[in-house]
Structures are given as structure tokens and as C-alpha cells.
Design a protein around this motif. Sequence first.
Motif, short mmCIF file in Angstrom:
data_model
loop_
_atom_site.label_atom_id
_atom_site.label_comp_id
_atom_site.label_asym_id
_atom_site.label_seq_id
_atom_site.Cartn_x
_atom_site.Cartn_y
_atom_site.Cartn_z
N LYS A 1 0.86 -1.18 0.00
CA LYS A 1 0.00 0.00 0.00
C LYS A 1 0.89 1.23 0.00
N GLY A 2 0.44 2.26 -0.67
CA GLY A 2 1.25 3.47 -0.68
C GLY A 2 0.37 4.70 -0.73
N SER A 3 1.01 5.84 -0.56
CA SER A 3 0.29 7.11 -0.69
C SER A 3 1.28 8.20 -1.06
N LYS B 1 -4.10 7.58 -2.36
CA LYS B 1 -3.63 6.31 -1.81
C LYS B 1 -3.82 5.21 -2.84
N THR C 1 2.11 9.35 -8.33
CA THR C 1 1.72 8.11 -7.65
C THR C 1 1.55 6.92 -8.58
N MET D 1 6.31 5.47 -3.13
CA MET D 1 5.23 5.92 -2.26
C MET D 1 4.88 4.86 -1.22
N VAL D 2 5.57 3.72 -1.29
CA VAL D 2 5.30 2.59 -0.39
C VAL D 2 6.33 2.62 0.74
N ASP D 3 5.90 2.32 1.95
CA ASP D 3 6.82 2.25 3.08
C ASP D 3 8.00 1.34 2.73
N THR E 1 8.94 -2.78 0.67
CA THR E 1 9.55 -3.04 -0.64
C THR E 1 10.90 -3.73 -0.48
#
Length: 119
Positions: A3-5, A12, A76, A95-97, A101
Amino acid sequence: MFKGSCHCEKVKFELLVTPNHLTECNCSICYRIGAIWAHAAESEILISCVENDLTNYSWGDKSIKFFTCKTCGCTTHWKSVDTEQSARMAVNARMVDRANTKGIKVRQFDGADSFVFLD
Ligand SMILES: [Zn+2]
């Protein structure tokens, strides 16, 4: 979870599949954005935002739109203009923690020139 934002979190996304690799491309747009892409089918990617939060950019043959948050300027995702469910799409793994990744191989794609992976 993949998940990313964007930085301000107005835009998101969630990937319903775990990518087996990520792609860093050196074409004129990807190089400038500094993105690392996680590709999937459009049906495997959920984007959550208010449509007005995004601006988009396309160039060349205009077959792809790059989407950027109007508030914080983070790009994004991109999307093929083809509306089929299998249409090509990718989210920006930047954009992903980072914890999510870690361990996923980043492949170098020569989008600037030969249009093949360099590894
Ligand atoms: Zn934002």
C-alpha cells in the motif's frame, strides 16, 4: 501489504498482488520523476482519491497518463489510456513504506534507448 500514498496522503493506492520485481526506467519522464514502478493489471490496483486531487500528464504518443497529486506533487501512478481491464498500469513504489519493498528486486529498464531490461 503493498500500500502506498503520496506525501500528503490525499492519493492512496493498494496493489492486490505482490510484485515479483520493481522497475527503474531511464526514459525522459521516469528519470525526472525518480520513480520505481510496480507493474500490474489495472484490475489489480486500487486507487483511492478524489478525482480533483490529481493532475495528469502525457507526452509523445500519449498512450500513458502519469498521475500526480496536486497538493504535494508526488507522482503516484501511471495508466494506459486503453480502458480494457488488462490495460497496463503501474504504481510508484517510492510511495510505499520502505519496509514493504525491502527484498523486492529492482530491475533496470532502458526505456531511453533499447527498450529492454539491462540485467
Ligand atoms: Zn499528495
